[in-house]
Write a protein that holds these residues in place. Structure first.
Motif, PDB file in Angstrom:
ATOM      1  N   ASP A 156      -7.318 -13.491   7.840  1.00  0.00           N
ATOM      2  CA  ASP A 156      -8.471 -12.712   8.300  1.00  0.00           C
ATOM      3  C   ASP A 156      -8.765 -11.629   7.259  1.00  0.00           C
ATOM      4  OD1 ASP A 156     -10.347 -11.151   9.579  1.00  0.00           O
ATOM      5  OD2 ASP A 156      -9.342 -11.174  11.523  1.00  0.00           O
ATOM      6  N   SER A 157      -9.645 -11.973   6.303  1.00  0.00           N
ATOM      7  CA  SER A 157      -9.935 -11.030   5.220  1.00  0.00           C
ATOM      8  C   SER A 157     -10.683  -9.797   5.725  1.00  0.00           C
ATOM      9  CB  SER A 157     -10.749 -11.729   4.126  1.00  0.00           C
ATOM     10  OG  SER A 157     -11.934 -12.288   4.663  1.00  0.00           O
ATOM     11  N   GLU A 158     -11.463  -9.950   6.781  1.00  0.00           N
ATOM     12  CA  GLU A 158     -12.187  -8.790   7.325  1.00  0.00           C
ATOM     13  C   GLU A 158     -11.208  -7.755   7.860  1.00  0.00           C
ATOM     14  OE1 GLU A 158     -15.307  -7.579  10.920  1.00  0.00           O
ATOM     15  OE2 GLU A 158     -14.755  -9.674  10.589  1.00  0.00           O
ATOM     16  N   ALA A 159     -10.163  -8.226   8.552  1.00  0.00           N
ATOM     17  CA  ALA A 159      -9.179  -7.299   9.105  1.00  0.00           C
ATOM     18  C   ALA A 159      -8.453  -6.547   7.997  1.00  0.00           C
ATOM     19  CB  ALA A 159      -8.187  -8.059   9.977  1.00  0.00           C
ATOM     20  N   ALA A 160      -8.277  -7.220   6.838  1.00  0.00           N
ATOM     21  CA  ALA A 160      -7.581  -6.575   5.724  1.00  0.00           C
ATOM     22  C   ALA A 160      -8.358  -5.376   5.199  1.00  0.00           C
ATOM     23  CB  ALA A 160      -7.351  -7.583   4.604  1.00  0.00           C
ATOM     24  N   VAL A 161      -9.671  -5.381   5.376  1.00  0.00           N
ATOM     25  CA  VAL A 161     -10.493  -4.249   4.937  1.00  0.00           C
ATOM     26  C   VAL A 161     -10.127  -2.993   5.713  1.00  0.00           C
ATOM     27  CG1 VAL A 161     -12.856  -3.355   4.810  1.00  0.00           C
ATOM     28  CG2 VAL A 161     -12.391  -5.761   4.246  1.00  0.00           C
ATOM     29  N   TYR A 162      -9.780  -3.158   6.977  1.00  0.00           N
ATOM     30  CA  TYR A 162      -9.508  -2.007   7.842  1.00  0.00           C
ATOM     31  C   TYR A 162      -8.050  -1.545   7.789  1.00  0.00           C
ATOM     32  CZ  TYR A 162     -14.047  -3.035   9.911  1.00  0.00           C
ATOM     33  OH  TYR A 162     -15.395  -3.235  10.108  1.00  0.00           O
ATOM     34  N   LEU A 163      -7.174  -2.349   7.138  1.00  0.00           N
ATOM     35  CA  LEU A 163      -5.768  -1.971   7.053  1.00  0.00           C
ATOM     36  C   LEU A 163      -5.501  -1.273   5.727  1.00  0.00           C
ATOM     37  CD1 LEU A 163      -2.921  -2.121   8.343  1.00  0.00           C
ATOM     38  CD2 LEU A 163      -2.596  -4.261   7.060  1.00  0.00           C
ATOM     39  N   LYS A 164      -5.068  -0.037   5.800  1.00  0.00           N
ATOM     40  CA  LYS A 164      -4.792   0.730   4.602  1.00  0.00           C
ATOM     41  C   LYS A 164      -3.634   0.100   3.838  1.00  0.00           C
ATOM     42  CE  LYS A 164      -3.661   5.400   3.023  1.00  0.00           C
ATOM     43  NZ  LYS A 164      -3.315   6.793   3.457  1.00  0.00           N
ATOM     44  N   ASP A 165      -3.817  -0.047   2.523  1.00  0.00           N
ATOM     45  CA  ASP A 165      -2.795  -0.616   1.639  1.00  0.00           C
ATOM     46  C   ASP A 165      -2.432  -2.075   1.972  1.00  0.00           C
ATOM     47  OD1 ASP A 165      -2.636   1.801   0.261  1.00  0.00           O
ATOM     48  OD2 ASP A 165      -1.068   2.567   1.602  1.00  0.00           O
ATOM     49  N   ALA A 166      -3.384  -2.808   2.526  1.00  0.00           N
ATOM     50  CA  ALA A 166      -3.123  -4.227   2.798  1.00  0.00           C
ATOM     51  C   ALA A 166      -2.897  -4.985   1.492  1.00  0.00           C
ATOM     52  CB  ALA A 166      -4.284  -4.843   3.559  1.00  0.00           C
ATOM     53  N   GLN A 167      -3.691  -4.672   0.484  1.00  0.00           N
ATOM     54  CA  GLN A 167      -3.599  -5.277  -0.844  1.00  0.00           C
ATOM     55  C   GLN A 167      -3.585  -6.820  -0.795  1.00  0.00           C
ATOM     56  OE1 GLN A 167      -1.537  -3.025  -4.106  1.00  0.00           O
ATOM     57  NE2 GLN A 167      -0.173  -2.462  -2.421  1.00  0.00           N
ATOM     58  N   SER A 168      -4.396  -7.367   0.080  1.00  0.00           N
ATOM     59  CA  SER A 168      -4.457  -8.834   0.175  1.00  0.00           C
ATOM     60  C   SER A 168      -5.889  -9.351   0.222  1.00  0.00           C
ATOM     61  CB  SER A 168      -3.709  -9.310   1.431  1.00  0.00           C
ATOM     62  OG  SER A 168      -4.319  -8.810   2.606  1.00  0.00           O
ATOM     63  N   LEU A 169      -6.850  -8.423   0.102  1.00  0.00           N
ATOM     64  CA  LEU A 169      -8.235  -8.871   0.168  1.00  0.00           C
ATOM     65  C   LEU A 169      -8.615  -9.595  -1.130  1.00  0.00           C
ATOM     66  CD1 LEU A 169     -10.921  -8.994   1.621  1.00  0.00           C
ATOM     67  CD2 LEU A 169     -11.494  -6.745   0.659  1.00  0.00           C
ATOM     68  N   LEU A 170      -8.501  -8.916  -2.238  1.00  0.00           N
ATOM     69  CA  LEU A 170      -8.811  -9.499  -3.548  1.00  0.00           C
ATOM     70  C   LEU A 170      -8.169  -8.595  -4.595  1.00  0.00           C
ATOM     71  CD1 LEU A 170     -10.426 -11.928  -4.678  1.00  0.00           C
ATOM     72  CD2 LEU A 170     -12.320 -10.356  -5.085  1.00  0.00           C
ATOM     73  N   GLU A 171      -6.912  -8.897  -4.942  1.00  0.00           N
ATOM     74  CA  GLU A 171      -6.145  -8.011  -5.809  1.00  0.00           C
ATOM     75  C   GLU A 171      -5.806  -8.692  -7.135  1.00  0.00           C
ATOM     76  OE1 GLU A 171      -5.408  -4.875  -5.127  1.00  0.00           O
ATOM     77  OE2 GLU A 171      -6.297  -4.944  -3.116  1.00  0.00           O
ATOM     78  N   GLU A 172      -6.115  -8.014  -8.232  1.00  0.00           N
ATOM     79  CA  GLU A 172      -5.783  -8.539  -9.554  1.00  0.00           C
ATOM     80  C   GLU A 172      -4.384  -8.100  -9.951  1.00  0.00           C
ATOM     81  OE1 GLU A 172      -7.500  -7.241 -13.603  1.00  0.00           O
ATOM     82  OE2 GLU A 172      -8.663  -9.036 -13.067  1.00  0.00           O
ATOM     83  N   ILE A 173      -3.587  -9.044 -10.463  1.00  0.00           N
ATOM     84  CA  ILE A 173      -2.214  -8.751 -10.887  1.00  0.00           C
ATOM     85  C   ILE A 173      -2.075  -9.158 -12.353  1.00  0.00           C
ATOM     86  CG2 ILE A 173       0.237  -9.100 -10.418  1.00  0.00           C
ATOM     87  CD1 ILE A 173      -0.535 -10.170  -7.664  1.00  0.00           C
ATOM     88  N   ASN A 174      -1.765  -8.193 -13.206  1.00  0.00           N
ATOM     89  CA  ASN A 174      -1.581  -8.471 -14.621  1.00  0.00           C
ATOM     90  C   ASN A 174      -0.244  -9.167 -14.870  1.00  0.00           C
ATOM     91  OD1 ASN A 174      -3.973  -7.524 -15.895  1.00  0.00           O
ATOM     92  ND2 ASN A 174      -3.305  -5.413 -15.535  1.00  0.00           N
TER      93      ASN A 174
END
Length: 212
Positions: A156-174
């Motif tokens: 549930d990507s929408e729910a991730a927007v409301y969770l602080k520090d979810a870091q699972s919506l769209l995160e770039e990892i070097n």
């Protein structure tokens, strides 16, 4: 004189007849021997062929048995190697480590901006490390949860927007970096999580992690 000549002829005729009978008997006896030898040769060839077929059958059965054992061993090995919570697993350039799976709250967000589940929220806490040579994107929607009834839920990507520090919506990892985030799933209230299917991208093969 005539009687003597006739007698000689009779004797010679008898001798000739005896010789003829003996010769015919010998020929007939030789024919039987040849037939017997031929039969023995045929029997020997048939026995050898049967033995060869039996030996080939044994080899086929042995190979079949070994193949079955090999398949069983591979299946058992796969079962033994199924990862669980705390086990690092790799898909593509990402290594995932699921640290825990918990039930989420009845609402995510604050009193003004929030979202509620259709069923219930499940939080999957995961660490993601990039082993590649280039930056990669961790996208929650590429992850799936399967419950004990075989139902497969997307994140549930929408729910991730409301969770602080979810870091699972769209995160770039070097390359060489890692992050810890929470992937949120909205599943039926009667659902019990059984496993996760984690992907480094939409098109990757994915890797399974048992959570039950």
């Amino acid at each position: 004189m005539k009687k003597f000549g006739i007698g000689c002829l009779a004797i010679l005729g008898g001798v000739f007849g005896l010789v003829l009978i003996i010769s015919v008997g010998a020929m007939l006896s030789g024919g039987d021997d040849d037939a017997t030898a031929s039969d023995q040769t045929t029997t020997s060839v048939d026995d050898s062929a049967d033995a060869a077929v039996a030996e080939d059958a044994k080899k086929v059965d042995k190979k079949s048995t070994e193949a079955t054992k090999s398949d069983d061993s591979e299946k058992a090995e796969k079962v033994e190697k199924t990862a669980g919570i705390g086990d690092p697993v790799r898909d593509g350039d990402f290594t995932f480590t699921v640290t825990k799976v918990t039930d989420g709250p009845a609402r995510i967000g604050d009193e003004y901006l929030n979202t509620k589940p259709q069923g219930k929220f499940v939080f999957v806490h995961v660490t993601v490390e990039n082993h590649g040579k280039e930056a990669g994107t961790f996208f929650g929607d590429n992850q799936y949860l399967v419950d004990t009834q075989g139902r497969k839920a997307s994140a549930d990507s929408e729910a991730a927007v409301y969770l602080k520090d979810a870091q699972s919506l769209l995160e770039e990892i070097n390359p060489g970096n890692k992050l810890s985030g929470v992937v949120i799933f909205d599943v039926p209230k009667d659902a019990t999580p059984a496993s996760l299917e984690l992907h480094d991208s939409m098109l990757s093969g994915g890797v399974k992690v048992a959570v039950k």
